[in-house]
Design a protein around this motif. Structure first.
Motif, PDB file in Angstrom:
ATOM      1  N   PRO A  93     -63.380  -3.968 -15.701  1.00 26.01           N
ATOM      2  CA  PRO A  93     -64.236  -4.987 -16.329  1.00 26.01           C
ATOM      3  C   PRO A  93     -63.837  -5.263 -17.770  1.00 26.01           C
ATOM      4  O   PRO A  93     -63.381  -4.368 -18.486  1.00 26.01           O
ATOM      5  N   LEU A  94     -64.025  -6.504 -18.172  1.00 25.64           N
ATOM      6  CA  LEU A  94     -63.888  -6.884 -19.569  1.00 25.64           C
ATOM      7  C   LEU A  94     -65.245  -6.745 -20.245  1.00 25.64           C
ATOM      8  O   LEU A  94     -66.279  -6.676 -19.585  1.00 25.64           O
ATOM      9  N   ALA A  95     -65.224  -6.719 -21.560  1.00 23.49           N
ATOM     10  CA  ALA A  95     -66.471  -6.665 -22.315  1.00 23.49           C
ATOM     11  C   ALA A  95     -67.369  -7.821 -21.890  1.00 23.49           C
ATOM     12  O   ALA A  95     -66.906  -8.964 -21.766  1.00 23.49           O
ATOM     13  N   GLY A  96     -68.624  -7.517 -21.631  1.00 21.91           N
ATOM     14  CA  GLY A  96     -69.582  -8.540 -21.234  1.00 21.91           C
ATOM     15  C   GLY A  96     -69.751  -8.692 -19.745  1.00 21.91           C
ATOM     16  O   GLY A  96     -70.727  -9.305 -19.299  1.00 21.91           O
ATOM     17  N   GLU A  97     -68.813  -8.165 -18.945  1.00 21.56           N
ATOM     18  CA  GLU A  97     -68.972  -8.221 -17.495  1.00 21.56           C
ATOM     19  C   GLU A  97     -69.900  -7.093 -17.046  1.00 21.56           C
ATOM     20  O   GLU A  97     -69.871  -5.989 -17.586  1.00 21.56           O
ATOM     21  N   ILE A  98     -70.704  -7.379 -16.047  1.00 18.91           N
ATOM     22  CA  ILE A  98     -71.731  -6.437 -15.610  1.00 18.91           C
ATOM     23  C   ILE A  98     -71.104  -5.291 -14.815  1.00 18.91           C
ATOM     24  O   ILE A  98     -70.261  -5.512 -13.943  1.00 18.91           O
ATOM     25  N   VAL A  99     -71.534  -4.075 -15.129  1.00 22.10           N
ATOM     26  CA  VAL A  99     -71.152  -2.886 -14.362  1.00 22.10           C
ATOM     27  C   VAL A  99     -72.431  -2.229 -13.845  1.00 22.10           C
ATOM     28  O   VAL A  99     -73.345  -1.941 -14.619  1.00 22.10           O
ATOM     29  N   VAL A 100     -72.482  -2.025 -12.534  1.00 18.80           N
ATOM     30  CA  VAL A 100     -73.616  -1.344 -11.905  1.00 18.80           C
ATOM     31  C   VAL A 100     -73.109  -0.007 -11.363  1.00 18.80           C
ATOM     32  O   VAL A 100     -72.146   0.023 -10.599  1.00 18.80           O
ATOM     33  N   GLU A 101     -73.746   1.071 -11.766  1.00 17.89           N
ATOM     34  CA  GLU A 101     -73.339   2.402 -11.313  1.00 17.89           C
ATOM     35  C   GLU A 101     -74.215   2.855 -10.151  1.00 17.89           C
ATOM     36  O   GLU A 101     -75.436   2.645 -10.174  1.00 17.89           O
ATOM     37  N   LYS A 102     -73.582   3.455  -9.159  1.00 17.94           N
ATOM     38  CA  LYS A 102     -74.308   3.889  -7.967  1.00 17.94           C
ATOM     39  C   LYS A 102     -73.932   5.321  -7.608  1.00 17.94           C
ATOM     40  O   LYS A 102     -72.885   5.828  -8.027  1.00 17.94           O
ATOM     41  N   ARG A 103     -74.774   5.947  -6.795  1.00 21.36           N
ATOM     42  CA  ARG A 103     -74.494   7.301  -6.318  1.00 21.36           C
ATOM     43  C   ARG A 103     -74.450   7.383  -4.787  1.00 21.36           C
ATOM     44  O   ARG A 103     -74.137   8.432  -4.230  1.00 21.36           O
ATOM     45  N   LEU A 104     -74.771   6.284  -4.121  1.00 21.59           N
ATOM     46  CA  LEU A 104     -74.742   6.221  -2.660  1.00 21.59           C
ATOM     47  C   LEU A 104     -73.808   5.090  -2.233  1.00 21.59           C
ATOM     48  O   LEU A 104     -73.508   4.199  -3.033  1.00 21.59           O
ATOM     49  N   PRO A 105     -73.362   5.080  -0.978  1.00 28.11           N
ATOM     50  CA  PRO A 105     -72.478   3.992  -0.545  1.00 28.11           C
ATOM     51  C   PRO A 105     -73.082   2.602  -0.750  1.00 28.11           C
ATOM     52  O   PRO A 105     -72.398   1.681  -1.214  1.00 28.11           O
ATOM     53  N   ASN A 106     -74.343   2.416  -0.412  1.00 29.28           N
ATOM     54  CA  ASN A 106     -75.018   1.130  -0.564  1.00 29.28           C
ATOM     55  C   ASN A 106     -75.278   0.862  -2.047  1.00 29.28           C
ATOM     56  O   ASN A 106     -76.055   1.560  -2.687  1.00 29.28           O
ATOM     57  N   ALA A 107     -74.649  -0.174  -2.581  1.00 26.73           N
ATOM     58  CA  ALA A 107     -74.754  -0.458  -4.014  1.00 26.73           C
ATOM     59  C   ALA A 107     -76.134  -0.947  -4.442  1.00 26.73           C
ATOM     60  O   ALA A 107     -76.416  -1.032  -5.639  1.00 26.73           O
ATOM     61  N   PHE A 108     -77.002  -1.256  -3.477  1.00 31.49           N
ATOM     62  CA  PHE A 108     -78.371  -1.645  -3.815  1.00 31.49           C
ATOM     63  C   PHE A 108     -79.299  -0.438  -3.936  1.00 31.49           C
ATOM     64  O   PHE A 108     -80.362  -0.533  -4.542  1.00 31.49           O
ATOM     65  N   ALA A 109     -78.910   0.696  -3.346  1.00 26.64           N
ATOM     66  CA  ALA A 109     -79.800   1.850  -3.246  1.00 26.64           C
ATOM     67  C   ALA A 109     -79.926   2.569  -4.597  1.00 26.64           C
ATOM     68  O   ALA A 109     -78.960   3.138  -5.103  1.00 26.64           O
ATOM     69  N   GLY A 110     -81.122   2.518  -5.173  1.00 28.78           N
ATOM     70  CA  GLY A 110     -81.378   3.227  -6.409  1.00 28.78           C
ATOM     71  C   GLY A 110     -80.690   2.653  -7.625  1.00 28.78           C
ATOM     72  O   GLY A 110     -80.511   3.353  -8.626  1.00 28.78           O
ATOM     73  N   THR A 111     -80.284   1.390  -7.561  1.00 28.72           N
ATOM     74  CA  THR A 111     -79.597   0.754  -8.695  1.00 28.72           C
ATOM     75  C   THR A 111     -80.323  -0.539  -9.085  1.00 28.72           C
ATOM     76  O   THR A 111     -81.242  -0.995  -8.403  1.00 28.72           O
ATOM     77  N   GLU A 112     -79.832  -1.153 -10.146  1.00 28.49           N
ATOM     78  CA  GLU A 112     -80.392  -2.424 -10.611  1.00 28.49           C
ATOM     79  C   GLU A 112     -79.609  -3.619 -10.068  1.00 28.49           C
ATOM     80  O   GLU A 112     -79.769  -4.748 -10.562  1.00 28.49           O
ATOM     81  N   LEU A 113     -78.776  -3.406  -9.029  1.00 25.44           N
ATOM     82  CA  LEU A 113     -77.922  -4.494  -8.542  1.00 25.44           C
ATOM     83  C   LEU A 113     -78.728  -5.723  -8.145  1.00 25.44           C
ATOM     84  O   LEU A 113     -78.393  -6.845  -8.552  1.00 25.44           O
ATOM     85  N   HIS A 114     -79.777  -5.557  -7.352  1.00 32.19           N
ATOM     86  CA  HIS A 114     -80.555  -6.723  -6.922  1.00 32.19           C
ATOM     87  C   HIS A 114     -81.128  -7.474  -8.126  1.00 32.19           C
ATOM     88  O   HIS A 114     -81.039  -8.708  -8.205  1.00 32.19           O
TER      89      HIS A 114
END
Length: 198
Positions: A93-114
């Motif tokens: 990622p470049l500065a300003g691009e969104i990075v979402v960190e996850k701990r499970l395979p599903n990137a929606f699970a327990g993250t702010e992705l949605h």
């Protein structure tokens, strides 16, 4: 017997591929583990080149980009504090691009992705990354539950060889092919490569 159809075809609920002008590019787990770690992928290099092409096109078009990063096991797979957990330079990622960190395979699970995607305002996602049968698959399937329309870029995803219960090995290319077919049945519109979207 008639030729089988996808669920999208049978229900009439399929959708045209997204374009970078009206979608968010979602890059899943483009991390060093998949180049030099225990999970090194046989098809990494060509898939990463496709991701880099998508990323360059998205940046040129001013499209929204979200990078998903898996926080793995300290000292182990996808080590969050070691080199194997880092973004691959070609897709970092470049500065300003969104990075979402996850701990499970599903990137929606327990993250702010949605929430992050909702704030960007696009229902269409262009998805690529690693591994096809795991984080890519679970995230694309979950995206449908949230009402997103996924366009999945075949050549910009890759996975690894898998052991079968009978002791044989299913080659990464076959695992990838079958998973793409399954996702194309009812979860994503498939396109062959980055050129299909630019």
């Amino acid at each position: 017997m008639s030729h089988p159809q996808t669920m999208f075809q049978l229900t009439g609920r399929g959708h045209a591929p997204a374009s970078l002008n009206n979608a968010t590019l979602l890059i899943i787990d483009a991390q060093e583990e998949y180049r030099s770690g225990v999970l090194a992928l046989p098809g990494l290099d060509p898939a990463l080149a496709e991701i880099a092409s998508l990323l360059a096109a998205a940046r040129s078009a001013g499209a929204d980009i979200v990078h998903v990063k898996h926080l793995g096991i300290p000292g182990g797979l996808l080590d969050p504090s070691g080199p194997r957990g880092r973004h691959l330079p070609e897709a970092a990622p470049l500065a300003g691009e969104i990075v979402v960190e996850k701990r499970l395979p599903n990137a929606f699970a327990g993250t702010e992705l949605h929430d992050r995607l909702q704030a960007l305002g696009h229902l269409d996602l262009i998805v690529c990354g690693f591994m096809t049968h795991s984080s890519v698959s679970t995230t694309v399937r979950a995206a449908k539950d949230y009402g997103y329309r996924c366009t999945l870029v075949d050549a910009a995803c890759a996975t690894r060889d898998l052991p079968a219960p009978d002791g044989s090995v299913i080659a990464a290319a076959e695992v990838h092919r079958i998973e793409m077919i399954a996702l194309g049945d009812n979860f994503a519109t498939l396109v062959p490569n980055a050129k299909s979207l630019v």
